[in-house]
Scaffold this motif. Structure first.
Motif, PDB file in Angstrom:
ATOM      1  N   GLY A   1      67.655  66.767  60.938  1.00  0.00           N
ATOM      2  CA  GLY A   1      68.341  67.124  62.168  1.00  0.00           C
ATOM      3  C   GLY A   1      67.564  66.624  63.361  1.00  0.00           C
ATOM      4  N   PRO A   2      68.076  66.875  64.556  1.00  0.00           N
ATOM      5  CA  PRO A   2      67.388  66.419  65.765  1.00  0.00           C
ATOM      6  C   PRO A   2      65.988  67.003  65.895  1.00  0.00           C
ATOM      7  CG  PRO A   2      69.586  67.296  66.298  1.00  0.00           C
ATOM      8  CD  PRO A   2      69.347  67.517  64.843  1.00  0.00           C
ATOM      9  N   GLU A   3      65.820  68.259  65.471  1.00  0.00           N
ATOM     10  CA  GLU A   3      64.496  68.878  65.557  1.00  0.00           C
ATOM     11  C   GLU A   3      63.512  68.181  64.623  1.00  0.00           C
ATOM     12  OE1 GLU A   3      67.124  71.050  64.420  1.00  0.00           O
ATOM     13  OE2 GLU A   3      67.751  71.458  66.478  1.00  0.00           O
TER      14      GLU A   3
ATOM     15  N   ASP B   1      63.669  65.073  63.555  1.00  0.00           N
ATOM     16  CA  ASP B   1      63.362  63.749  64.106  1.00  0.00           C
ATOM     17  C   ASP B   1      62.344  63.853  65.233  1.00  0.00           C
ATOM     18  OD1 ASP B   1      65.023  62.430  62.347  1.00  0.00           O
ATOM     19  OD2 ASP B   1      66.724  62.328  63.755  1.00  0.00           O
ATOM     20  N   ALA B   2      62.489  64.857  66.066  1.00  0.00           N
ATOM     21  CA  ALA B   2      61.556  65.036  67.184  1.00  0.00           C
ATOM     22  C   ALA B   2      60.154  65.359  66.668  1.00  0.00           C
ATOM     23  CB  ALA B   2      62.047  66.137  68.119  1.00  0.00           C
TER      24      ALA B   2
ATOM     25  N   ARG C   1      58.666  62.166  65.221  1.00  0.00           N
ATOM     26  CA  ARG C   1      58.228  61.244  66.278  1.00  0.00           C
ATOM     27  C   ARG C   1      56.941  61.745  66.936  1.00  0.00           C
ATOM     28  NH1 ARG C   1      60.936  57.094  68.012  1.00  0.00           N
ATOM     29  NH2 ARG C   1      63.030  56.686  67.300  1.00  0.00           N
TER      30      ARG C   1
END
Length: 160
Positions: free
Chosen positions: A7-9, A11-12, A15
């Motif tokens: 999910g976006p979390e 991926d963050a 990164r």
């Protein structure tokens, strides 16, 4: 969202982790580069001290009533110590160069994943002629050979 999906979390977090790892790798590359200079300074200091002691022994052994055979043994012993210091320093520089290659490859892995393939070119060991470590190692090797040649042809024959 099913387990295993990013999910976006996620991926963050990935990164941010990659960025922190990238910073760490750059710090390590910098430390490896600085260490080569430190090792050269260590070699220069110790080799100068040991060769100076050998020359002092050569110049003063008669005044100090030291037998020539003992003085020759002392000069040879000091040159052996200088050679050991050179071998140790060379090993540290070589290991540092290998560590640098490893860190640079890891740096390329991270940039390939985060930025895109080919963002950073991988290091090529064939470029060793452009690395200052190559010339530091050559300096150490040539200086040790010069010490032994000068001792063998000038100092030791004069100590009879």
């Amino acid at each position: 969202m099913a387990s295993g999906e990013a999910g976006p979390e996620t991926d963050a977090v990935r990164r941010e982790f990659a960025l922190e790892r990238y910073r760490y790798i750059l710090q390590q590359i910098n430390a490896v580069n600085e260490n080569a200079h430190r090792f050269l300074a260590l070699y220069q200091t110790l080799a100068t001290a040991l060769v100076s002691a050998a020359l002092a022994l050569f110049v003063g052994y008669r005044n100090w009533d030291v037998p020539a055979s003992t003085a020759r043994g002392g000069v040879i012993g000091l040159l052996i110590l200088a050679t050991v210091v050179a071998a140790f320093t060379s090993t540290l520089i070589l290991v540092g160069a290998l560590a640098w290659l490893d860190f640079r490859n890891e740096e390329c892995d991270i940039t390939d994943e985060v930025v895109g393939p080919g963002f950073r070119k991988r290091p090529r060991p064939g470029n060793f002629l452009r690395w200052y470590e190559t010339y530091v190692l050559l300096f150490i090797i040539v200086s040790v050979i010069a010490m032994w040649v000068l001792a063998a042809f000038l100092l030791l024959p004069a100590m009879r």
